[in-house]
Scaffold this motif. Sequence first.
Motif, PDB file in Angstrom:
ATOM      1  N   PRO A   1     -16.807   5.804  -4.268  1.00 60.99           N
ATOM      2  CA  PRO A   1     -16.645   5.877  -2.809  1.00 60.99           C
ATOM      3  C   PRO A   1     -15.184   5.615  -2.444  1.00 60.99           C
ATOM      4  O   PRO A   1     -14.471   4.921  -3.192  1.00 60.99           O
ATOM      5  N   PRO A   2     -14.707   6.143  -1.303  1.00 61.89           N
ATOM      6  CA  PRO A   2     -13.290   6.014  -0.940  1.00 61.89           C
ATOM      7  C   PRO A   2     -12.723   4.599  -1.006  1.00 61.89           C
ATOM      8  O   PRO A   2     -11.626   4.401  -1.537  1.00 61.89           O
ATOM      9  N   ALA A   3     -13.450   3.620  -0.489  1.00 61.20           N
ATOM     10  CA  ALA A   3     -12.937   2.249  -0.483  1.00 61.20           C
ATOM     11  C   ALA A   3     -12.766   1.712  -1.899  1.00 61.20           C
ATOM     12  O   ALA A   3     -11.752   1.079  -2.227  1.00 61.20           O
ATOM     13  N   GLU A   4     -13.763   1.954  -2.755  1.00 59.69           N
ATOM     14  CA  GLU A   4     -13.686   1.503  -4.135  1.00 59.69           C
ATOM     15  C   GLU A   4     -12.625   2.277  -4.904  1.00 59.69           C
ATOM     16  O   GLU A   4     -11.930   1.733  -5.762  1.00 59.69           O
ATOM     17  N   ARG A   5     -12.520   3.567  -4.600  1.00 57.45           N
ATOM     18  CA  ARG A   5     -11.519   4.405  -5.261  1.00 57.45           C
ATOM     19  C   ARG A   5     -10.120   3.869  -5.004  1.00 57.45           C
ATOM     20  O   ARG A   5      -9.285   3.794  -5.906  1.00 57.45           O
ATOM     21  N   GLN A   6      -9.851   3.485  -3.774  1.00 62.54           N
ATOM     22  CA  GLN A   6      -8.536   2.956  -3.417  1.00 62.54           C
ATOM     23  C   GLN A   6      -8.240   1.667  -4.169  1.00 62.54           C
ATOM     24  O   GLN A   6      -7.117   1.457  -4.632  1.00 62.54           O
ATOM     25  N   LYS A   7      -9.230   0.802  -4.307  1.00 60.77           N
ATOM     26  CA  LYS A   7      -9.048  -0.448  -5.037  1.00 60.77           C
ATOM     27  C   LYS A   7      -8.698  -0.183  -6.494  1.00 60.77           C
ATOM     28  O   LYS A   7      -7.769  -0.763  -7.051  1.00 60.77           O
ATOM     29  N   VAL A   8      -9.470   0.710  -7.110  1.00 61.82           N
ATOM     30  CA  VAL A   8      -9.256   1.014  -8.525  1.00 61.82           C
ATOM     31  C   VAL A   8      -7.876   1.608  -8.754  1.00 61.82           C
ATOM     32  O   VAL A   8      -7.171   1.238  -9.700  1.00 61.82           O
ATOM     33  N   ARG A   9      -7.480   2.528  -7.889  1.00 63.45           N
ATOM     34  CA  ARG A   9      -6.193   3.197  -8.069  1.00 63.45           C
ATOM     35  C   ARG A   9      -5.004   2.282  -7.813  1.00 63.45           C
ATOM     36  O   ARG A   9      -3.895   2.562  -8.272  1.00 63.45           O
ATOM     37  N   SER A  10      -5.219   1.188  -7.084  1.00 62.38           N
ATOM     38  CA  SER A  10      -4.115   0.287  -6.771  1.00 62.38           C
ATOM     39  C   SER A  10      -3.950  -0.825  -7.810  1.00 62.38           C
ATOM     40  O   SER A  10      -2.945  -1.539  -7.797  1.00 62.38           O
TER      41      SER A  10
ATOM     42  N   PRO B   1       0.826  -1.215   0.000  1.00 60.45           N
ATOM     43  CA  PRO B   1       0.000   0.000   0.000  1.00 60.45           C
ATOM     44  C   PRO B   1       0.857   1.260   0.000  1.00 60.45           C
ATOM     45  O   PRO B   1       1.833   1.362   0.746  1.00 60.45           O
ATOM     46  N   CYS B   2       0.477   2.215  -0.841  1.00 66.33           N
ATOM     47  CA  CYS B   2       1.299   3.412  -1.007  1.00 66.33           C
ATOM     48  C   CYS B   2       0.734   4.635  -0.292  1.00 66.33           C
ATOM     49  O   CYS B   2       1.327   5.709  -0.364  1.00 66.33           O
ATOM     50  N   THR B   3      -0.397   4.491   0.397  1.00 71.78           N
ATOM     51  CA  THR B   3      -1.074   5.631   1.014  1.00 71.78           C
ATOM     52  C   THR B   3      -0.132   6.496   1.842  1.00 71.78           C
ATOM     53  O   THR B   3      -0.162   7.729   1.760  1.00 71.78           O
ATOM     54  N   TYR B   4       0.713   5.860   2.636  1.00 73.82           N
ATOM     55  CA  TYR B   4       1.593   6.605   3.545  1.00 73.82           C
ATOM     56  C   TYR B   4       3.025   6.720   3.012  1.00 73.82           C
ATOM     57  O   TYR B   4       3.897   7.251   3.691  1.00 73.82           O
ATOM     58  N   LEU B   5       3.264   6.207   1.791  1.00 74.83           N
ATOM     59  CA  LEU B   5       4.603   6.244   1.211  1.00 74.83           C
ATOM     60  C   LEU B   5       4.745   7.239   0.069  1.00 74.83           C
ATOM     61  O   LEU B   5       5.824   7.758  -0.175  1.00 74.83           O
ATOM     62  N   THR B   6       3.663   7.514  -0.626  1.00 74.40           N
ATOM     63  CA  THR B   6       3.735   8.358  -1.810  1.00 74.40           C
ATOM     64  C   THR B   6       4.010   9.821  -1.482  1.00 74.40           C
ATOM     65  O   THR B   6       3.622  10.320  -0.419  1.00 74.40           O
ATOM     66  N   VAL B   7       4.663  10.501  -2.405  1.00 67.81           N
ATOM     67  CA  VAL B   7       4.989  11.917  -2.192  1.00 67.81           C
ATOM     68  C   VAL B   7       3.735  12.788  -2.145  1.00 67.81           C
ATOM     69  O   VAL B   7       3.744  13.863  -1.544  1.00 67.81           O
TER      70      VAL B   7
END
Length: 215
Positions: A179-188, A61-67
Amino acid sequence: MKILIACEESQTVCNAFRKNGFEAFSCDILPCSGGHPEWHIQGDVLEQLNKGWDLIIAHPPCTYLTVTGNKWMKPEFRDRFPDRPKQREEAIEFFLKIAEAKCDFIAIENPVGIMSTVWRKPDQYVHPYHFGDPHSKKTGFWLKGLPKLKHTKVVEPIMYTYKDGRKDPIWHVESMKLPPAERQKVRSKTFPGMAQAMANQWGNFLMERKRSICA
């Protein structure tokens, strides 16, 4: 040959390797959405790392790693996000545990982020449009024992232009409607062209290496 696709619920990369005849398994804390639960290990990927895999491909997961998340680390956001520093440290630790797995061939994928400074720069950056998918998404690969991916089909990325002239990848703009949860899945998710390039190029690399050892 046994291949672990870590932190993947979509099974995009897993299915590409399966299509090429490899014994690949996806692993994620979430159930899979790729249609093959028999090829999915649902649980903590750290418990699976040192089980004799021939290749590990990981998408931590890149949530806390990305610039792009650096702005939330600023003092003015400390009250709103007091746990951010700790979450980033945990994300770094998770990334490095994958990198230190007992496997001769490892590829770790992530966007531009903090790992370039706290550990090392990636071996290469690529975009989906290098592999036939018309989308821009700068993707870094940290490699162990593997060759860099070669571009297979370079196409023009589809971009959305805002009224002020700014441009954004169309897939990113469209994901904002979810929605946020689905958005995260799609972006990953990994785009299929890049997934197939991994399966073809790294799969062939492993097979050629195996043949040379057995010769």
